[in-house]
Design an enzyme around this catalytic site. Structure first.
Site, PDB file in Angstrom:
ATOM      1  CG  ASP A  32     -46.035 -21.422  54.178  1.00 44.97           C
ATOM      2  OD1 ASP A  32     -45.218 -22.307  54.486  1.00 44.97           O
ATOM      3  OD2 ASP A  32     -46.968 -21.055  54.951  1.00 44.97           O
ATOM      4  CB  ILE A  33     -51.458 -21.560  53.956  1.00 47.04           C
ATOM      5  CG1 ILE A  33     -52.915 -21.152  53.837  1.00 47.04           C
ATOM      6  CG2 ILE A  33     -51.107 -21.934  55.388  1.00 47.04           C
ATOM      7  CD1 ILE A  33     -53.884 -22.311  54.054  1.00 47.04           C
ATOM      8  CG  ASN A  87     -38.045 -25.743  59.582  1.00 43.94           C
ATOM      9  OD1 ASN A  87     -36.955 -25.228  59.805  1.00 43.94           O
ATOM     10  ND2 ASN A  87     -39.113 -25.035  59.259  1.00 43.94           N
ATOM     11  CD  GLN A  94     -40.632 -32.370  59.387  1.00 42.34           C
ATOM     12  OE1 GLN A  94     -39.635 -32.814  59.971  1.00 42.34           O
ATOM     13  NE2 GLN A  94     -41.136 -32.916  58.301  1.00 42.34           N
ATOM     14  CG  HIS A 100     -42.099 -28.882  53.920  1.00 39.08           C
ATOM     15  ND1 HIS A 100     -42.483 -29.878  54.804  1.00 39.08           N
ATOM     16  CD2 HIS A 100     -41.989 -27.755  54.647  1.00 39.08           C
ATOM     17  CE1 HIS A 100     -42.600 -29.360  56.019  1.00 39.08           C
ATOM     18  NE2 HIS A 100     -42.289 -28.069  55.946  1.00 39.08           N
ATOM     19  CG  LEU A 101     -35.833 -26.404  50.083  1.00 40.72           C
ATOM     20  CD1 LEU A 101     -34.627 -27.179  49.581  1.00 40.72           C
ATOM     21  CD2 LEU A 101     -36.133 -25.259  49.144  1.00 40.72           C
ATOM     22  CG  HIS A 102     -39.881 -23.579  54.605  1.00 41.14           C
ATOM     23  ND1 HIS A 102     -41.105 -23.050  54.968  1.00 41.14           N
ATOM     24  CD2 HIS A 102     -39.746 -24.718  55.338  1.00 41.14           C
ATOM     25  CE1 HIS A 102     -41.671 -23.814  55.892  1.00 41.14           C
ATOM     26  NE2 HIS A 102     -40.867 -24.841  56.127  1.00 41.14           N
TER      27      HIS A 102
HETATM   28  P1  5GP Z   1     -42.771 -26.715  58.695  1.00 43.17           P
HETATM   29  O1  5GP Z   1     -43.115 -25.941  59.938  1.00 43.17           O
HETATM   30  O2  5GP Z   1     -43.235 -28.152  58.784  1.00 43.17           O
HETATM   31  O3  5GP Z   1     -41.343 -26.584  58.265  1.00 43.17           O
HETATM   32  O4  5GP Z   1     -43.584 -26.016  57.520  1.00 43.17           O
HETATM   33  C1  5GP Z   1     -44.906 -26.302  57.225  1.00 43.17           C
HETATM   34  C2  5GP Z   1     -45.430 -25.133  56.450  1.00 43.17           C
HETATM   35  O5  5GP Z   1     -46.623 -25.523  55.803  1.00 43.17           O
HETATM   36  C3  5GP Z   1     -45.747 -23.906  57.308  1.00 43.17           C
HETATM   37  O6  5GP Z   1     -44.964 -22.802  56.889  1.00 43.17           O
HETATM   38  C4  5GP Z   1     -47.235 -23.699  57.090  1.00 43.17           C
HETATM   39  O7  5GP Z   1     -47.608 -22.331  57.020  1.00 43.17           O
HETATM   40  C5  5GP Z   1     -47.492 -24.420  55.779  1.00 43.17           C
HETATM   41  N1  5GP Z   1     -48.829 -24.969  55.637  1.00 43.17           N
HETATM   42  C6  5GP Z   1     -49.544 -25.657  56.565  1.00 43.17           C
HETATM   43  N2  5GP Z   1     -50.727 -26.028  56.075  1.00 43.17           N
HETATM   44  C7  5GP Z   1     -50.765 -25.571  54.803  1.00 43.17           C
HETATM   45  C8  5GP Z   1     -51.769 -25.646  53.771  1.00 43.17           C
HETATM   46  O8  5GP Z   1     -52.834 -26.231  53.919  1.00 43.17           O
HETATM   47  N3  5GP Z   1     -51.459 -25.046  52.596  1.00 43.17           N
HETATM   48  C9  5GP Z   1     -50.272 -24.385  52.385  1.00 43.17           C
HETATM   49  N4  5GP Z   1     -50.086 -23.830  51.186  1.00 43.17           N
HETATM   50  N5  5GP Z   1     -49.321 -24.317  53.329  1.00 43.17           N
HETATM   51  C10 5GP Z   1     -49.569 -24.885  54.516  1.00 43.17           C
END
Ligand code: 5GP
Ligand code: ZN
Length: 114
Positions: A32-33, A87, A94, A100-102
């Site tokens: 994750d970034i 999420n 989300q 995606h699975l964290h």
């Molecule tokens: P969500 O909030 O949808 O469950 O998770 C999305 C995740 O994607 C977040 O934790 C966010 O930091 C990560 N993310 C967003 N943009 C990028 C990206 O360009 N590269 C990577 N590696 N992660 C990203």
């Protein structure tokens, strides 16, 4: 589907850089970034599925969890413990609409989550 502007589809196609930790024919996993724990990996199907609400194939979703276990072992957190989270939609926070699975670990994770 290949025309999708989806961010994670771009990762799958190699159009944007990501630190990839595992690849299988069906899935890809990358860091994750904006990591929320020492280990924070996102595991996604190569196929575009917007959210868990859109999933229909048990194998596709099951593979995400099993790949998380494999990565947790490689990262050395399988025994200490880790969390897997999907999420789904706005109330869960989300932000990227490609399922995606964290995988989170490497520190004590509190419960309930925020
Ligand atoms: P969500 O909030 O949808 O469950 O998770 C999305 C995740 O994607 C977040 O934790 C966010 O930091 C990560 N993310 C967003 N943009 C990028 C990206 O360009 N590269 C990577 N590696 N992660 C990203
Ligand atoms: Zn996508």
């Amino acid at each position: 589907m290949s025309e999708s502007p989806c961010l994670f589809c771009s990762v799958v196609r190699g159009e944007i850089s990501a630190t990839i930790v595992a690849e299988t024919p069906e899935c890809i996993a990358f860091r994750d970034i904006n990591p929320q724990a020492p280990v924070h990996v996102l595991i996604i199907p190569r196929e575009h599925i917007g959210s868990l609400n859109d999933a229909t194939d048990a194998m596709t979703i099951g593979r995400l969890s099993l790949l998380a276990v494999e990565i947790a072992r490689k990262e050395g957190i399988a025994e200490s413990g880790y969390r897997t989270v999907i999420n789904t939609n706005a109330a869960a926070g989300q932000t990227v609409f490609h399922v995606h699975l964290h995988l989170l670990g490497g520190r004590t994770l509190h419960w309930p989550p925020g």
